[in-house]
Write an enzyme that holds these catalytic residues in place. Structure first.
Site, mmCIF file in Angstrom:
data_model
loop_
_atom_site.group_PDB
_atom_site.id
_atom_site.type_symbol
_atom_site.label_atom_id
_atom_site.label_comp_id
_atom_site.label_asym_id
_atom_site.label_seq_id
_atom_site.Cartn_x
_atom_site.Cartn_y
_atom_site.Cartn_z
ATOM 1 N N ASN A 62 0.842 -1.188 0.000
ATOM 2 C CA ASN A 62 0.000 0.000 0.000
ATOM 3 C C ASN A 62 0.884 1.247 0.000
ATOM 4 O OD1 ASN A 62 0.512 -0.892 2.770
ATOM 5 N ND2 ASN A 62 -0.952 0.637 3.481
ATOM 6 N N ALA A 66 -0.997 12.117 1.346
ATOM 7 C CA ALA A 66 -1.682 13.080 2.207
ATOM 8 C C ALA A 66 -3.073 13.414 1.660
ATOM 9 C CB ALA A 66 -0.856 14.350 2.361
ATOM 10 N N ALA A 67 -3.243 13.374 0.343
ATOM 11 C CA ALA A 67 -4.561 13.487 -0.269
ATOM 12 C C ALA A 67 -5.090 12.054 -0.338
ATOM 13 C CB ALA A 67 -4.463 14.100 -1.659
ATOM 14 N N CYS A 73 -4.005 0.643 -2.587
ATOM 15 C CA CYS A 73 -3.834 -0.564 -1.778
ATOM 16 C C CYS A 73 -2.793 -1.494 -2.393
ATOM 17 C CB CYS A 73 -5.161 -1.317 -1.673
ATOM 18 S SG CYS A 73 -6.488 -0.390 -0.900
ATOM 19 N N GLU A 75 -2.974 -4.752 -2.967
ATOM 20 C CA GLU A 75 -3.512 -5.698 -3.943
ATOM 21 C C GLU A 75 -3.633 -5.056 -5.317
ATOM 22 O OE1 GLU A 75 -5.583 -6.587 0.050
ATOM 23 O OE2 GLU A 75 -4.739 -4.864 -0.998
ATOM 24 N N CYS A 115 -10.421 -3.388 -3.913
ATOM 25 C CA CYS A 115 -9.477 -4.420 -4.360
ATOM 26 C C CYS A 115 -10.213 -5.673 -4.816
ATOM 27 C CB CYS A 115 -8.488 -4.756 -3.248
ATOM 28 S SG CYS A 115 -7.303 -3.418 -2.969
#
Length: 160
Positions: A62, A66-67, A73, A75, A115
């Site tokens: 992952n 910050a946004a 992720c 996956e 995912c």
């Protein structure tokens, strides 16, 4: 009105050592990916390792931002890399491991909904189920023989 019953069947293992050696190795690759996660905000590290039909292993972790919606992720990082760089290869297996910095994660942690949808797309595309193993940082491991056990009503191109 009638009710519809949906059931899923998973295999549950008490420990990584119960899995075949090749799956243990794939999960260890997921651990390596997990340890490379960039998760300064959630402090929740996830790693995924994908075994392609030709034996190549693709890893993803992952990657936060910050946004928040701009992150991705593990996956999806791995599956999109596999799709972009090994488009001619089917995905046989995905191993996933998650670890929180603030507490032990001993319960198997499945892929999130986004995912699951991404994995579903590749199952449909390759017309072959993808086996998914998932766990926390240690302890029990769950196995699903197909994404359809985790997301029975998949959204596909048939609806478009």
């Amino acid at each position: 009105m009638k009710k519809i019953r949906i059931e899923s069947e998973l295999e549950a293992y008490d420990d990584l050592k119960e899995l075949p050696k090749d799956i243990q190795d794939l999960m260890r690759a997921a651990f390596e990916a997990r340890d490379a996660a960039y998760a300064p905000y959630s402090k929740f590290h996830v790693g995924a390792a994908i075994q392609l039909e030709n034996g190549i292993v693709v890893k993803g972790s992952n990657q936060e931002n910050a946004a928040y919606p701009s992150g991705l992720c593990a996956e999806r990082t791995a599956i999109y890399y596999a799709g972009a760089n090994h488009a001619d290869q089917k995905i046989n297996t995905i191993a996933i491991s998650a670890k929180a910095q603030n507490k032990e994660t001993l319960t198997p942690i499945p892929p999130c909904g986004a995912c699951r949808q991404a994995i579903a797309e590749y199952e449909v595309k390759q017309d072959q189920p993808i086996v998914i193993y998932f766990m926390g940082e240690r302890g029990a491991v769950f196995k699903s023989d197909s994404l359809r056990n985790l997301l029975p009503f998949i959204f596909t191109q048939e609806y478009l």
